[in-house]
Design a protein around this motif. Sequence first.
Motif, PDB file in Angstrom:
ATOM      1  N   UNK A  34       0.835  -1.205   0.000  1.00 15.69           N
ATOM      2  CA  UNK A  34       0.000   0.000   0.000  1.00 15.69           C
ATOM      3  C   UNK A  34       0.868   1.252   0.000  1.00 15.69           C
ATOM      4  N   UNK A  35       1.939   1.248   0.816  1.00 13.29           N
ATOM      5  CA  UNK A  35       2.839   2.400   0.868  1.00 13.29           C
ATOM      6  C   UNK A  35       3.554   2.600  -0.471  1.00 13.29           C
ATOM      7  N   UNK A  36       4.011   1.504  -1.092  1.00 11.94           N
ATOM      8  CA  UNK A  36       4.663   1.609  -2.394  1.00 11.94           C
ATOM      9  C   UNK A  36       3.688   2.143  -3.449  1.00 11.94           C
ATOM     10  N   UNK A  37       2.446   1.681  -3.406  1.00 13.86           N
ATOM     11  CA  UNK A  37       1.432   2.142  -4.358  1.00 13.86           C
ATOM     12  C   UNK A  37       1.162   3.637  -4.169  1.00 13.86           C
ATOM     13  N   UNK A  38       1.079   4.071  -2.909  1.00 16.31           N
ATOM     14  CA  UNK A  38       0.839   5.494  -2.651  1.00 16.31           C
ATOM     15  C   UNK A  38       2.009   6.346  -3.141  1.00 16.31           C
ATOM     16  N   UNK A  39       3.247   5.873  -2.935  1.00 15.89           N
ATOM     17  CA  UNK A  39       4.414   6.611  -3.413  1.00 15.89           C
ATOM     18  C   UNK A  39       4.403   6.731  -4.942  1.00 15.89           C
ATOM     19  N   UNK A  40       4.066   5.641  -5.612  1.00 12.49           N
ATOM     20  CA  UNK A  40       4.014   5.655  -7.072  1.00 12.49           C
ATOM     21  C   UNK A  40       2.930   6.607  -7.575  1.00 12.49           C
ATOM     22  N   UNK A  42       1.823   9.219  -6.045  1.00 12.13           N
ATOM     23  CA  UNK A  42       2.296  10.574  -5.756  1.00 12.13           C
ATOM     24  C   UNK A  42       3.307  11.031  -6.819  1.00 12.13           C
ATOM     25  N   UNK A  43       4.221  10.147  -7.206  1.00 13.08           N
ATOM     26  CA  UNK A  43       5.210  10.492  -8.236  1.00 13.08           C
ATOM     27  C   UNK A  43       4.532  10.761  -9.582  1.00 13.08           C
ATOM     28  N   UNK A  48       2.663  14.753 -13.677  1.00 11.12           N
ATOM     29  CA  UNK A  48       1.600  15.360 -14.473  1.00 11.12           C
ATOM     30  C   UNK A  48       1.369  16.816 -14.087  1.00 11.12           C
ATOM     31  N   UNK A  49       1.492  17.140 -12.790  1.00 14.22           N
ATOM     32  CA  UNK A  49       1.315  18.530 -12.331  1.00 14.22           C
ATOM     33  C   UNK A  49       2.418  19.440 -12.854  1.00 14.22           C
ATOM     34  N   UNK A  50       3.615  18.908 -13.075  1.00 13.36           N
ATOM     35  CA  UNK A  50       4.741  19.709 -13.560  1.00 13.36           C
ATOM     36  C   UNK A  50       4.797  19.786 -15.082  1.00 13.36           C
ATOM     37  N   UNK A  51       3.731  19.418 -15.762  1.00 11.68           N
ATOM     38  CA  UNK A  51       3.668  19.556 -17.208  1.00 11.68           C
ATOM     39  C   UNK A  51       4.005  18.294 -17.974  1.00 11.68           C
ATOM     40  N   UNK A  52       4.214  17.200 -17.306  1.00  9.20           N
ATOM     41  CA  UNK A  52       4.508  15.949 -17.997  1.00  9.20           C
ATOM     42  C   UNK A  52       3.282  15.421 -18.715  1.00  9.20           C
ATOM     43  N   UNK A  53       3.506  14.685 -19.784  1.00 14.05           N
ATOM     44  CA  UNK A  53       2.397  14.130 -20.556  1.00 14.05           C
ATOM     45  C   UNK A  53       2.588  12.632 -20.736  1.00 14.05           C
ATOM     46  N   UNK A  54       1.492  11.942 -20.808  1.00 14.96           N
ATOM     47  CA  UNK A  54       1.506  10.506 -21.084  1.00 14.96           C
ATOM     48  C   UNK A  54       0.829  10.318 -22.420  1.00 14.96           C
TER      49      UNK A  54
END
Length: 130
Positions: A34-40, A42-43, A48-54
């Motif tokens: 669960x902690x690893x999933x939350x970290x992922x 968040x990353x 995406x918030x910093x302008x990254x696109x998928x």
Amino acid sequence: MLAGRAASGASDLPIVSGLTGHLGTMIKPTKTRRQLHQELEEQIRQYLDNGGQVSEVPRGLSGRMDASGPLVALFEGSSHEDRTPLPDVVAAIEARKKPTLLLKPKKPKPRKKVILDDFGQPLRWEWVED
């Protein structure tokens, strides 16, 4: 003490005291799934918030130039020239590992033999080695 940590916004990892490794260093507590999933998550959100696109790739699309043709070898040249023949090498290693054992002559196993009286009736059983 734990209530103060939770209120200050520190991570909610369990406090482990007294666990030391081989050289006396503290062992990091392992993270749960669960902690690893939350970290992922968040990353990904930060990216995406910093302008990254998928960019979305259609299902079934291949990364090869000609997906309809046969697979192409990535490495050129032949690597068969400089190979070591392994059967001889393996046999030499095995010969060094295990000394040959001398086979002991097998002792015959004893077997039961019936002792009969004069009239052919069984009297007793005896163990006999041939």
